[in-house]
Write a protein that holds these residues in place. Structure first.
Motif, mmCIF file in Angstrom:
data_model
loop_
_atom_site.group_PDB
_atom_site.id
_atom_site.type_symbol
_atom_site.label_atom_id
_atom_site.label_comp_id
_atom_site.label_asym_id
_atom_site.label_seq_id
_atom_site.Cartn_x
_atom_site.Cartn_y
_atom_site.Cartn_z
ATOM 1 N N GLY A 14 0.747 -1.198 0.050
ATOM 2 C CA GLY A 14 -0.036 0.028 -0.074
ATOM 3 C C GLY A 14 0.771 1.244 -0.007
ATOM 4 N N LEU A 15 2.011 1.385 0.912
ATOM 5 C CA LEU A 15 2.877 2.320 0.760
ATOM 6 C C LEU A 15 3.630 2.571 -0.482
ATOM 7 C CD1 LEU A 15 4.405 2.175 4.278
ATOM 8 C CD2 LEU A 15 3.090 3.727 3.872
ATOM 9 N N ARG A 16 3.800 1.368 -1.302
ATOM 10 C CA ARG A 16 4.473 1.684 -2.636
ATOM 11 C C ARG A 16 3.592 2.052 -3.461
ATOM 12 N NH1 ARG A 16 6.278 -3.645 -1.229
ATOM 13 N NH2 ARG A 16 8.236 -3.662 -0.031
ATOM 14 N N ALA A 17 2.263 1.562 -3.600
ATOM 15 C CA ALA A 17 1.333 2.261 -4.417
ATOM 16 C C ALA A 17 1.111 3.846 -4.240
ATOM 17 C CB ALA A 17 -0.133 1.493 -4.246
ATOM 18 N N HIS A 18 1.267 4.116 -2.925
ATOM 19 C CA HIS A 18 0.938 5.811 -2.603
ATOM 20 C C HIS A 18 2.067 6.305 -3.010
ATOM 21 C CE1 HIS A 18 -2.998 5.701 -0.632
ATOM 22 N NE2 HIS A 18 -2.396 4.681 0.211
ATOM 23 N N SER A 19 3.376 5.927 -2.839
ATOM 24 C CA SER A 19 4.639 6.479 -3.381
ATOM 25 C C SER A 19 4.760 6.556 -4.769
ATOM 26 C CB SER A 19 5.775 5.506 -2.966
ATOM 27 O OG SER A 19 7.023 6.105 -3.496
ATOM 28 N N ALA A 20 3.976 5.576 -5.541
ATOM 29 C CA ALA A 20 4.031 5.681 -7.188
ATOM 30 C C ALA A 20 3.122 6.645 -7.394
ATOM 31 C CB ALA A 20 3.588 4.371 -7.596
ATOM 32 N N ALA A 21 1.834 6.790 -6.981
ATOM 33 C CA ALA A 21 0.979 7.776 -7.203
ATOM 34 C C ALA A 21 1.556 9.167 -6.971
ATOM 35 C CB ALA A 21 -0.251 7.571 -6.326
ATOM 36 N N LEU A 22 2.291 9.473 -5.775
ATOM 37 C CA LEU A 22 2.813 10.577 -5.535
ATOM 38 C C LEU A 22 3.904 10.883 -6.668
ATOM 39 C CD1 LEU A 22 3.262 10.763 -1.781
ATOM 40 C CD2 LEU A 22 1.935 12.379 -3.088
ATOM 41 N N ARG A 23 4.562 10.089 -7.114
ATOM 42 C CA ARG A 23 5.719 10.451 -8.358
ATOM 43 C C ARG A 23 5.018 10.708 -9.595
ATOM 44 N NH1 ARG A 23 10.620 9.139 -6.178
ATOM 45 N NH2 ARG A 23 10.668 7.698 -4.460
ATOM 46 N N SER A 24 3.912 10.176 -9.728
ATOM 47 C CA SER A 24 3.148 10.267 -11.032
ATOM 48 C C SER A 24 2.504 11.836 -10.977
ATOM 49 C CB SER A 24 1.991 9.374 -11.037
ATOM 50 O OG SER A 24 1.154 9.546 -12.219
#
Length: 75
Positions: free
Chosen positions: A12-22
């Motif tokens: 879940g944290l990795r998914a949020h990280s990817a969203a922030l980078r996007s």
């Protein structure tokens, strides 16, 4: 009705990280594509750049937290 399995906290944290980078990438592209010129436009672009940098920094923090959750013995 079957419920979907919950993702692991690190995932879940990795998914949020990817969203922030996007979001950061989209902010940078949008600011670069503005046709608006002048001092106010430059100030706006600078503010957008700061926001994009903050998104990237937060993403890095989420990545670190995910790594620590995945491997608690990691320093």
């Amino acid at each position: 009705m079957r419920s979907r399995p919950e993702p692991a906290p690190a995932d879940g944290l990795r998914a949020h990280s990817a969203a922030l980078r996007s979001h950061a990438d989209r902010l940078r592209r949008a600011a670069g594509d503005l046709r608006w010129r002048g001092p106010r436009a430059d100030a706006f672009r600078a503010e957008v750049a700061v926001l994009a940098d903050r998104c990237t920094t937060a993403a890095g923090g989420l990545d670190l937290a995910a790594a620590q959750l995945a491997d608690p013995d990691r320093p």
